[in-house]
Design an enzyme around this catalytic site. Structure first.
Site, PDB file in Angstrom:
ATOM      1  N   THR A 298       0.830  -1.213   0.000  1.00 13.41           N
ATOM      2  CA  THR A 298       0.000   0.000   0.000  1.00 13.41           C
ATOM      3  C   THR A 298       0.856   1.250   0.000  1.00 13.41           C
ATOM      4  OG1 THR A 298      -0.023   0.266   2.406  1.00 13.41           O
ATOM      5  CG2 THR A 298      -1.730  -1.151   1.420  1.00 13.41           C
ATOM      6  N   ASP A 299       0.302   2.337  -0.519  1.00 17.74           N
ATOM      7  CA  ASP A 299       0.913   3.627  -0.255  1.00 17.74           C
ATOM      8  C   ASP A 299       0.773   3.884   1.251  1.00 17.74           C
ATOM      9  OD1 ASP A 299       2.219   5.993  -0.462  1.00 17.74           O
ATOM     10  OD2 ASP A 299       0.974   6.821  -2.056  1.00 17.74           O
TER      11      ASP A 299
END
Ligand code: BGC
Length: 749
Positions: A298-299
């Site tokens: 994920t960011d």
């Protein structure tokens, strides 16, 4: 110029509180890299275990190791471990702790697309990727990826969060400078060698941000950033065809052609689903259709929105630590049957298989030996990119300057003597810095008086300009991750610094021999362009922007860069102008958690596709860039069949200087039955260097995909039956050569 501070400490503190109330994520001892050479020793502790047998495939080894891990250990591997790299004593932006019991090393993650981001450690600050895009140079892309990955490695990291391949939709987007511009074909073509270069010597690539991460949001409240249409909350409502043709192709190329090891899913929502929990994006498209066998992470902090959908829909690793993938939440989900153990195994297996494949588990962590970085050779690459990425936008005969004939030069604007870059996670600490002012002084020598004025007082700057032979005005925009610019002018209300548009106008009125040097991250408006004889766009040119700009100003180099973005004449001309429903979005709270909805109702018509379709003349069109010489185009040849066409053309340097031309090929696809098609789309480009008077041949290879559109009903790319057109020339609005080709059983009149 001071950029808005990009501050991680508040989100970290905020989330630290949240995580402590959620049970936190487990940790084990990190294997910190030590000093020493650049090559890691083999992981000597990995012996005797069946998964340590290097004769087995990564998939088999991963399965063996997954079998051995306890459920808690698997949970641990589904989340990063430390938001503050300093706590590990290792220069990294993200960490995923290893498990000593099974000989699994800690994995260190680093940014980014402009250079390795290692706190205060020196880094080669490459030009912003938008400048690399303007060079249209695939070999430079490869070298840049390799050079950045090499520094990543020297600082003890394993995974590189780059490149950024989001296609530009909104010119005021705060991260345009990190991208390769508004065209998906150029973006994909550059991404492939960049990733191959970055993965060529033991580093794992991480292409980002998947997908349609096209805005940060407006009306920021630092450090929390843009709130109206915030990247964390915006839901992109986008047609399947538009997604497939514009925003997905660079990721598709990264997976299918560059075999990228990992993909970073984005903060935003796409058609109602968080990008990091979208079955369609993460499973159907990425894995089932494209065959991705790496892992999805994920960011940071806010991209993951939940536990169950994320795990079930293909999100393998929450970064930088486990909020939704905390041990407790994962355990609850498994206990209640909402996530199966098989799914947990798959999430962990994806990571381990990739780490086996790229050798991470068979070696120790890389030693941190930043002192051993070959900064000189990396700087040479940065310099070349700055030279080749600079675009000459206007020249009414003033350039190149003749240093011998000048006695005085006014250098105006603070950024003439600063490192100019964009803010946010790609910002780096340059190893060296040679500013334009220093380079200009060095180039002209002591016989020419070079006087610097920071431009803070326009009247004073104009007086200096009036008393000088030539005035060079350096201006910038003010772009940063986290917040979109409030306007498309050089200075927007609320930004620091003088009104640079006024400054240019005042200086140009005082001295007709004025050159404007833009160091911007995106396109800007140029309302003063007809009152200055010369304009250079140098972008954020990196640590060696100074020498590159000076060489071009004084003609030691012939500029050859071309625009990877259209420069509109007016903000009202942009495809999303005056329509908040398109940008920045309108409030539309939704049970999934998004609170803004941005409608991508311009469809396929972004960038030059829009200006061409509307018949709007931009200030400077896509692909545009002047030279100190001229090129003639002739002799278009097309051969081959539907599956493989070869197109060639002759380019002749008709001027008196040698130079490099970037020849471009666009296709115009027919619209049977009113099927919407942009008037033209870039599908080929080639750089060619020619001596004065010399001719050379450029060649382009086109396949079915070059002419294909996304056929939503049949869920595949298709070529329409009909007469397709091929256009070749200098830029999107200057295409002197054209030919028609009947494809898919069609005919041409
Ligand atoms: C950015 C990513 C970056 C990450 C880690 C995020 O804010 O969007 O591009 O890789 O931070 O620094």
């Amino acid at each position: 110029m001071t950029f808005m501070a990009y501050n991680r400490s508040l989100p970290v503190a905020l989330l630290a509180v949240l995580i402590s109330s959620c049970g936190g994520s487990p940790g084990s001892t990190a294997n910190s890299p030590n000093g020493g050479g650049t090559t890691a020793a083999p992981n000597s502790s990995c012996s005797g275990f069946p998964w340590c047998d290097t004769s087995l495939t990564p998939a088999v080894r991963a399965a063996l190791l997954v079998d051995e891990l306890t459920l808690n250990e698997k949970f641990q591997l589904m989340a990063g471990d430390d938001p503050a790299s300093a706590a590990n004593g290792v220069p990294a932006v993200g960490v995923s702790n290893g498990i000593e019991r099974v000989s699994l090393n800690t994995v260190f993650y680093s940014d980014g697309p402009i250079g390795v981001r290692e706190g205060d450690s020196p880094t080669t600050a490459h030009p912003a990727p938008i400048a690399l895009a303007a060079s249209f140079n695939l070999e430079l892309a490869r070298q840049t990826g390799a050079a950045i990955a090499n520094e990543v490695k020297h600082y003890g990291n394993d995974v590189l969060h780059a490149p950024t391949v989001d296609v530009v939709r909104i010119l005021v987007h705060g991260r345009v400078f990190e991208t390769y511009g508004e065209d998906p074909y150029l973006t994909a073509e550059l991404a492939v060698p960049w990733i191959e270069g970055s993965q060529s010597d033991g580093i794992l690539g991480n292409v980002k941000h998947y997908v349609v991460n096209t805005q940060e949001g407006q009306v920021g409240a630092p450090p929390i950033t843009g709130v109206v249409g915030s990247r964390f909350l915006v839901n992109a409502i986008i047609d399947e065809r538009v997604l497939r043709e514009l925003y997905l192709p660079p990721f598709e190329a990264a997976v299918k052609r560059a075999d990228v090891g990992s993909v970073m899913c984005a903060y935003n929502y796409v058609n109602g689903a968080p990008a990091c929990a979208s079955e369609s994006l993460l499973i159907t498209i990425l894995r089932d259709e494209w065959g991705f066998d790496g892992y999805v992470l994920t960011d940071y902090y806010f991209a993951q929105k939940d536990t169950i959908n994320s795990a079930n829909n293909g999100n393998d690793l929450e970064m930088p630590f486990g909020l939704h993938y905390s041990q407790q939440r994962l355990q609850n989900a498994v206990d209640t049957g909402l996530i199966t153990e098989a799914t947990i195994d798959e999430r962990v297996g994806n990571q381990l298989r990739t780490h086996f494949k790229y050798g991470l588990i068979d070696r120790d962590n890389y030693p941190t030996d930043g002192d051993a970085i070959d900064f000189a050779s990396h700087n040479a690459i940065a310099l070349q990119t700055a030279e080749q990425g600079t675009v000459l936008l206007r020249n009414e005969g003033l350039l190149p300057l003749n240093a011998v004939a000048l006695t005085s030069i006014a250098v105006i604007g603070a950024t003439a003597d600063e490192y100019v870059n964009g803010g946010g996670s790609s910002a780096v600490n340059p190893a060296i810095l040679t500013t334009p002012l220093t380079s200009i002084r060095a180039r002209v020598g002591p016989d020419v008086t070079v006087t610097f004025d920071d431009g803070s007082n326009g009247a004073r700057a104009a007086l200096l300009a009036a008393s000088s032979d030539v005035a060079l005005v350096f201006v910038t925009d003010n772009a940063t991750e986290g917040q979109d610019r409030a306007c498309l002018n050089l200075s927007c209300p609320g930004e620091q610094g003088q009104n640079q548009d006024d400054l240019i106008t005042l200086v140009a009125a005082a001295n007709p021999d004025t050159v404007v040097i833009l160091q911007t991250g995106s396109a800007v408006l140029t309302p003063w362009r007809n009152s200055v004889p010369a304009i250079l766009e140098a972008w954020y040119p990196g640590q060696s922007g100074g020498p590159a700009i000076a060489s071009i100003l004084f003609g030691d180099l012939n500029p050859g860069g071309k625009l990877p973005l259209s420069f509109p004449d007016s903000a009202d001309d942009t495809p999303y102008a005056n329509n908040p429903a398109q940008y920045p979005g309108i409030p539309a709270p939704d049970p999934g958690g998004s609170t803004f909805q941005a409608s991508f109702s311009e469809g396929l018509l972004i960038g030059y596709r829009w200006y061409d379709a509307q018949g709007i003349t931009p200030a400077y069109p896509y692909g545009f860039g002047l030279s100190y010489t001229n090129y003639a185009y002739s002799n278009l040849q097309v051969s081959g069949n539907d599956a493989e066409l070869t197109v060639s053309a002759t380019i002749t340097n008709t001027g008196s200087r040698s130079g490099t031309e970037i020849a471009q090929l666009y296709v115009a696809i027919p619209s049977p039955g009113g099927l919407p098609q942009p008037p033209r789309q870039l599908k080929g480009f080639q750089r060619i260097t020619l001596a004065p008077g010399a001719s050379g041949t450029v060649q382009f290879a086109l396949d079915e995909r070059s002419f294909a559109y996304w056929d939503t009903a049949n869920n595949r790319f298709d070529v329409v039956t009909g007469c397709h057109q091929i256009q070749v020339g200098r830029h999107s609005r200057d295409l002197p050569l054209s030919a028609t080709v009947p494809l898919a059983g069609g005919a041409c009149p």
